[in-house]
Scaffold this motif. Structure first.
Motif, PDB file in Angstrom:
ATOM      1  N   GLY A  20      26.069  67.297  41.374  1.00  0.00           N
ATOM      2  CA  GLY A  20      25.183  68.150  40.596  1.00  0.00           C
ATOM      3  C   GLY A  20      24.618  69.230  41.490  1.00  0.00           C
ATOM      4  O   GLY A  20      24.173  68.940  42.612  1.00  0.00           O
ATOM      5  N   ILE A  21      24.686  70.472  41.028  1.00  0.00           N
ATOM      6  CA  ILE A  21      24.164  71.598  41.810  1.00  0.00           C
ATOM      7  C   ILE A  21      23.132  72.343  40.981  1.00  0.00           C
ATOM      8  O   ILE A  21      23.452  72.878  39.918  1.00  0.00           O
ATOM      9  N   ASP A  22      21.895  72.333  41.462  1.00  0.00           N
ATOM     10  CA  ASP A  22      20.848  73.151  40.844  1.00  0.00           C
ATOM     11  C   ASP A  22      20.851  74.476  41.580  1.00  0.00           C
ATOM     12  O   ASP A  22      20.187  74.641  42.598  1.00  0.00           O
ATOM     13  N   LEU A  23      21.634  75.413  41.053  1.00  0.00           N
ATOM     14  CA  LEU A  23      21.883  76.658  41.767  1.00  0.00           C
ATOM     15  C   LEU A  23      20.715  77.625  41.607  1.00  0.00           C
ATOM     16  O   LEU A  23      20.140  77.758  40.522  1.00  0.00           O
ATOM     17  N   VAL A  24      20.381  78.290  42.678  1.00  0.00           N
ATOM     18  CA  VAL A  24      19.406  79.378  42.644  1.00  0.00           C
ATOM     19  C   VAL A  24      20.079  80.597  43.266  1.00  0.00           C
ATOM     20  O   VAL A  24      21.234  80.544  43.693  1.00  0.00           O
ATOM     21  N   GLY A  25      19.358  81.728  43.303  1.00  0.00           N
ATOM     22  CA  GLY A  25      19.898  82.897  43.980  1.00  0.00           C
ATOM     23  C   GLY A  25      20.105  82.584  45.450  1.00  0.00           C
ATOM     24  O   GLY A  25      19.970  81.438  45.880  1.00  0.00           O
ATOM     25  N   TYR A  26      20.400  83.575  46.213  1.00  0.00           N
ATOM     26  CA  TYR A  26      20.763  83.345  47.606  1.00  0.00           C
ATOM     27  C   TYR A  26      19.530  82.977  48.430  1.00  0.00           C
ATOM     28  O   TYR A  26      18.996  83.772  49.187  1.00  0.00           O
ATOM     29  N   SER A  27      19.086  81.734  48.237  1.00  0.00           N
ATOM     30  CA  SER A  27      17.925  81.233  48.966  1.00  0.00           C
ATOM     31  C   SER A  27      18.181  79.788  49.354  1.00  0.00           C
ATOM     32  O   SER A  27      19.220  79.221  49.044  1.00  0.00           O
ATOM     33  N   GLY A  28      17.217  79.200  50.038  1.00  0.00           N
ATOM     34  CA  GLY A  28      17.413  77.860  50.554  1.00  0.00           C
ATOM     35  C   GLY A  28      16.931  76.743  49.659  1.00  0.00           C
ATOM     36  O   GLY A  28      16.784  75.618  50.132  1.00  0.00           O
ATOM     37  N   THR A  29      16.658  77.021  48.390  1.00  0.00           N
ATOM     38  CA  THR A  29      16.077  75.986  47.536  1.00  0.00           C
ATOM     39  C   THR A  29      17.088  75.339  46.586  1.00  0.00           C
ATOM     40  O   THR A  29      16.719  74.540  45.739  1.00  0.00           O
ATOM     41  N   THR A  30      18.365  75.689  46.702  1.00  0.00           N
ATOM     42  CA  THR A  30      19.387  75.038  45.890  1.00  0.00           C
ATOM     43  C   THR A  30      19.400  73.544  46.196  1.00  0.00           C
ATOM     44  O   THR A  30      19.293  73.128  47.352  1.00  0.00           O
ATOM     45  N   GLY A  31      19.525  72.722  45.147  1.00  0.00           N
ATOM     46  CA  GLY A  31      19.618  71.278  45.324  1.00  0.00           C
ATOM     47  C   GLY A  31      21.029  70.810  45.030  1.00  0.00           C
ATOM     48  O   GLY A  31      21.661  71.286  44.084  1.00  0.00           O
ATOM     49  N   VAL A  32      21.537  69.875  45.838  1.00  0.00           N
ATOM     50  CA  VAL A  32      22.880  69.319  45.632  1.00  0.00           C
ATOM     51  C   VAL A  32      22.800  67.799  45.730  1.00  0.00           C
ATOM     52  O   VAL A  32      22.294  67.256  46.719  1.00  0.00           O
ATOM     53  N   CYS A  33      23.295  67.139  44.696  1.00  0.00           N
ATOM     54  CA  CYS A  33      23.278  65.680  44.643  1.00  0.00           C
ATOM     55  C   CYS A  33      24.686  65.180  44.324  1.00  0.00           C
ATOM     56  O   CYS A  33      25.409  65.797  43.540  1.00  0.00           O
ATOM     57  N   ARG A  34      25.057  64.073  44.930  1.00  0.00           N
ATOM     58  CA  ARG A  34      26.350  63.446  44.637  1.00  0.00           C
ATOM     59  C   ARG A  34      26.130  61.980  44.273  1.00  0.00           C
ATOM     60  O   ARG A  34      25.355  61.285  44.929  1.00  0.00           O
ATOM     61  N   VAL A  35      26.802  61.550  43.208  1.00  0.00           N
ATOM     62  CA  VAL A  35      26.687  60.164  42.767  1.00  0.00           C
ATOM     63  C   VAL A  35      28.077  59.536  42.757  1.00  0.00           C
ATOM     64  O   VAL A  35      29.007  60.079  42.149  1.00  0.00           O
ATOM     65  N   THR A  36      28.210  58.420  43.423  1.00  0.00           N
ATOM     66  CA  THR A  36      29.437  57.634  43.385  1.00  0.00           C
ATOM     67  C   THR A  36      29.203  56.493  42.407  1.00  0.00           C
ATOM     68  O   THR A  36      28.339  55.638  42.629  1.00  0.00           O
ATOM     69  N   TRP A  37      29.969  56.496  41.309  1.00  0.00           N
ATOM     70  CA  TRP A  37      29.711  55.578  40.202  1.00  0.00           C
ATOM     71  C   TRP A  37      30.431  54.243  40.405  1.00  0.00           C
ATOM     72  O   TRP A  37      31.266  53.836  39.601  1.00  0.00           O
ATOM     73  N   ALA A  38      30.084  53.572  41.491  1.00  0.00           N
ATOM     74  CA  ALA A  38      30.593  52.238  41.767  1.00  0.00           C
ATOM     75  C   ALA A  38      29.809  51.226  40.939  1.00  0.00           C
ATOM     76  O   ALA A  38      28.963  51.593  40.115  1.00  0.00           O
ATOM     77  N   GLU A  39      30.094  49.944  41.158  1.00  0.00           N
ATOM     78  CA  GLU A  39      29.356  48.908  40.412  1.00  0.00           C
ATOM     79  C   GLU A  39      27.860  49.110  40.565  1.00  0.00           C
ATOM     80  O   GLU A  39      27.098  48.990  39.604  1.00  0.00           O
ATOM     81  N   GLU A  40      27.437  49.436  41.784  1.00  0.00           N
ATOM     82  CA  GLU A  40      26.064  49.861  42.031  1.00  0.00           C
ATOM     83  C   GLU A  40      26.136  51.321  42.467  1.00  0.00           C
ATOM     84  O   GLU A  40      26.503  51.612  43.611  1.00  0.00           O
ATOM     85  N   PRO A  41      25.850  52.240  41.565  1.00  0.00           N
ATOM     86  CA  PRO A  41      25.993  53.664  41.899  1.00  0.00           C
ATOM     87  C   PRO A  41      25.204  54.060  43.138  1.00  0.00           C
ATOM     88  O   PRO A  41      24.107  53.551  43.393  1.00  0.00           O
ATOM     89  N   VAL A  42      25.793  54.964  43.913  1.00  0.00           N
ATOM     90  CA  VAL A  42      25.181  55.448  45.146  1.00  0.00           C
ATOM     91  C   VAL A  42      24.793  56.908  44.952  1.00  0.00           C
ATOM     92  O   VAL A  42      25.628  57.742  44.597  1.00  0.00           O
ATOM     93  N   ILE A  43      23.517  57.218  45.186  1.00  0.00           N
ATOM     94  CA  ILE A  43      23.002  58.582  45.043  1.00  0.00           C
ATOM     95  C   ILE A  43      22.712  59.141  46.427  1.00  0.00           C
ATOM     96  O   ILE A  43      22.062  58.480  47.249  1.00  0.00           O
ATOM     97  N   GLU A  44      23.197  60.348  46.693  1.00  0.00           N
ATOM     98  CA  GLU A  44      22.928  60.991  47.977  1.00  0.00           C
ATOM     99  C   GLU A  44      22.719  62.477  47.769  1.00  0.00           C
ATOM    100  O   GLU A  44      23.332  63.084  46.893  1.00  0.00           O
ATOM    101  N   PHE A  45      21.846  63.054  48.577  1.00  0.00           N
ATOM    102  CA  PHE A  45      21.628  64.495  48.554  1.00  0.00           C
ATOM    103  C   PHE A  45      22.384  65.129  49.709  1.00  0.00           C
ATOM    104  O   PHE A  45      22.393  64.592  50.831  1.00  0.00           O
ATOM    105  N   LEU A  46      23.024  66.256  49.424  1.00  0.00           N
ATOM    106  CA  LEU A  46      23.885  66.917  50.397  1.00  0.00           C
ATOM    107  C   LEU A  46      23.255  68.215  50.880  1.00  0.00           C
ATOM    108  O   LEU A  46      22.352  68.764  50.241  1.00  0.00           O
ATOM    109  N   ASP A  47      23.766  68.717  51.988  1.00  0.00           N
ATOM    110  CA  ASP A  47      23.294  69.997  52.511  1.00  0.00           C
ATOM    111  C   ASP A  47      23.602  71.118  51.521  1.00  0.00           C
ATOM    112  O   ASP A  47      24.629  71.099  50.834  1.00  0.00           O
ATOM    113  N   ALA A  48      22.720  72.098  51.461  1.00  0.00           N
ATOM    114  CA  ALA A  48      22.922  73.253  50.592  1.00  0.00           C
ATOM    115  C   ALA A  48      22.500  74.517  51.334  1.00  0.00           C
ATOM    116  O   ALA A  48      21.808  75.376  50.800  1.00  0.00           O
TER     117      ALA A  48
END
Length: 279
Positions: A20-48
């Motif tokens: 998931g990417i919460d995109l903003v203009g060319y600034s440092g506040t964009t949020g990026v999240c990745r979810v691995t939908w295993a039996e117990e889903p894993v949520i992690e935030f990535l560099d943006a």
């Protein structure tokens, strides 16, 4: 199907990965999240930090929910073309009225998908921002540049969400899931932080997830991170056929040009999204 059977089904084969990417203009506040939908889903935030980070996130996922328009209203582009050519301008018009009698949105400022999503959610005064007449246009410019760079590696990505990237609208997704807050969850005021905490609790409860302290802290501190998580969940819903795609000939035609916002279906619980099965 019991919860145990759903979990067993969910882990057959490699687990789906959504971003998931919460995109903003060319600034440092964009949020990026990745979810691995295993039996117990894993949520992690990535560099943006830059576009390369965002492209890497998209490439790492099976489906990415992008919180940004990926097109402009056809009527708006026709207006610009006529103005530049010095020809007669197209007439101003609106989409069909809302079922409650209110006017539809203006065709110059909003896309067909904006109008339909606004009506489907019953968002009322919370109208979608205009990609044609608001600062959201800068975000869209960045979005389409990212899509073009992804397309350099293969076929052009479809704008209707049928490919690896789907356009999402977190605030409207929350309405569909019954998680919208009375107070705005945007910004740094105490009321916004409280609203984000309640939204996250509702999302975790609906999905049946244990949210760790790091994820909870980031989502409460930043609406960009929370929106990125929501976008990743909507991407999962879209990948599993649990959103509203274009349906009519007009919708398909306009989505191919203007883009299409995928809203989660109200008739399916969040548990269906987690396990990728309606029952």
């Amino acid at each position: 199907m019991t919860a145990g059977e759903r979990a067993e089904t969910a882990v057959q084969g490699p687990p789906m990965v959504t971003a998931g990417i919460d995109l903003v203009g060319y600034s440092g506040t964009t949020g990026v999240c990745r979810v691995t939908w295993a039996e117990e889903p894993v949520i992690e935030f990535l560099d943006a930090r830059n576009d390369e980070d965002l492209l890497a996130a998209v490439r790492s996922a099976d489906k990415t929910g992008l919180d940004s328009p990926i097109g402009w209203p056809v009527a708006f582009t026709a207006l610009l073309a006529a103005h530049q050519a010095g020809t007669k301008l197209p007439e101003r018009s609106r989409y069909v009225p809302h079922s409650d009698g209110r006017d539809g949105l203006r065709r110059f400022t909003h896309r067909l998908t904006d109008d339909l999503a606004w009506k489907r959610t019953g968002a009322g005064k919370r109208r979608p921002l205009s990609v044609a007449a608001d600062k959201l246009g800068v975000v869209a410019m960045r979005a389409v540049d990212l899509l073009e760079r992804l397309a350099d590696e293969g076929p052009a990505l479809p704008r209707d969400g049928s490919g690896s990237v789907v356009e999402v609208y977190p605030a409207f997704a929350l309405i569909q899931w019954g998680l919208a807050s009375r107070d705005s969850y945007k910004g740094s005021k105490p009321a916004a932080l409280s609203a984000r905490a309640k939204i996250l609790a509702g999302l975790a409860d609906g999905l049946g997830l244990e949210i760790d302290a790091l994820v909870r802290d980031r989502c409460v501190r930043s609406d960009h991170d929370l929106d990125a998580l929501i976008s990743a969940v909507v991407a999962r819903a879209a990948a599993c056929g649990m959103t509203h795609p274009p349906a009519t000939d007009e919708e398909h035609a306009m989505a191919a040009v203007e883009g299409w916002t995928h809203l989660p279906r109200r008739d399916l619980p969040l548990t269906a999204v987690r396990y990728g099965a309606a029952s």
